[in-house]
Design a protein around this motif. Sequence first.
Motif, PDB file in Angstrom:
ATOM      1  N   GLY A   1       4.207   0.434  -2.697  1.00 24.25           N
ATOM      2  CA  GLY A   1       3.182   1.402  -2.273  1.00 24.25           C
ATOM      3  C   GLY A   1       3.315   2.673  -3.081  1.00 24.25           C
ATOM      4  O   GLY A   1       3.764   2.640  -4.233  1.00 24.25           O
TER       5      GLY A   1
ATOM      6  N   ILE B   1       1.473  -0.988  -8.430  1.00 24.10           N
ATOM      7  CA  ILE B   1       2.291  -2.113  -8.872  1.00 24.10           C
ATOM      8  C   ILE B   1       2.288  -3.168  -7.769  1.00 24.10           C
ATOM      9  O   ILE B   1       2.459  -2.848  -6.587  1.00 24.10           O
TER      10      ILE B   1
ATOM     11  N   ALA C   1       5.178   5.755  -4.021  1.00 18.96           N
ATOM     12  CA  ALA C   1       6.575   6.199  -3.896  1.00 18.96           C
ATOM     13  C   ALA C   1       6.654   7.636  -3.380  1.00 18.96           C
ATOM     14  O   ALA C   1       7.492   7.949  -2.531  1.00 18.96           O
TER      15      ALA C   1
END
Length: 209
Positions: free
Chosen positions: A199, A194, A201
């Motif tokens: 980054g 995204i 998660a």
Amino acid sequence: MAKVYVFDHPLIQHKLTYIRDKNTGTKEFRELVDEVATLMMFEITREMSLKEVMVETPVASAKAKVISGKKLAIIPILRAGIGMVDGILNLIPAAKVGHVGLYRDPQTLKPVEYYVKLPSDVHERELILVDPMLATGGSAIAAVDSLKTRGAKNIKFMCLIAAPEGVEEMKKAHPDVDIYIAGLDEKLSEQGYIIPGLGDAGDRLFGTK
Ligand code: URA
């Protein structure tokens, strides 16, 4: 049609900024995810139904209210979803917790279920499915499929950050599942990250790479 809620509460937005920051280390990242999950759950519980009860105060009898309606279960999608569980349990300590584990098949790129463990009364509960990131929507859609196959009827999906592409796919696949988001981002990268996002998660929560 599914409703999509983007929580613009100043505290949620403030903490989300530090979650996004690449200089935020694992310990602080975890704490912030926990806190944002609590704050998001606080907003979600606004819709809970209440019933009237009588209570004896030290002074008199009083009509008062307690939460009624369906019991909750929290369902993290493994592994990053685990990072949101404790924050929700802070508010609803009696909630049951189920787990859905999915991995992406390297050939087909489709999510494959490898672990599912749910409360036995899943069909009677309101389920809060959690995953910090709604990217392509593949995992969330497969997780909801998996819950519905096992009898779940009432599902909400909660994530920290979503890409518009994932939101659209999820709405198409599961129009009965409302989506709760802290940040609705710009787009997906070609690698499925995204943008701008935060980054990976899972790696940031667990300190892996
Ligand atoms: N999963 C993540 O952890 N991060 C993204 O940006 C997309 C999917």
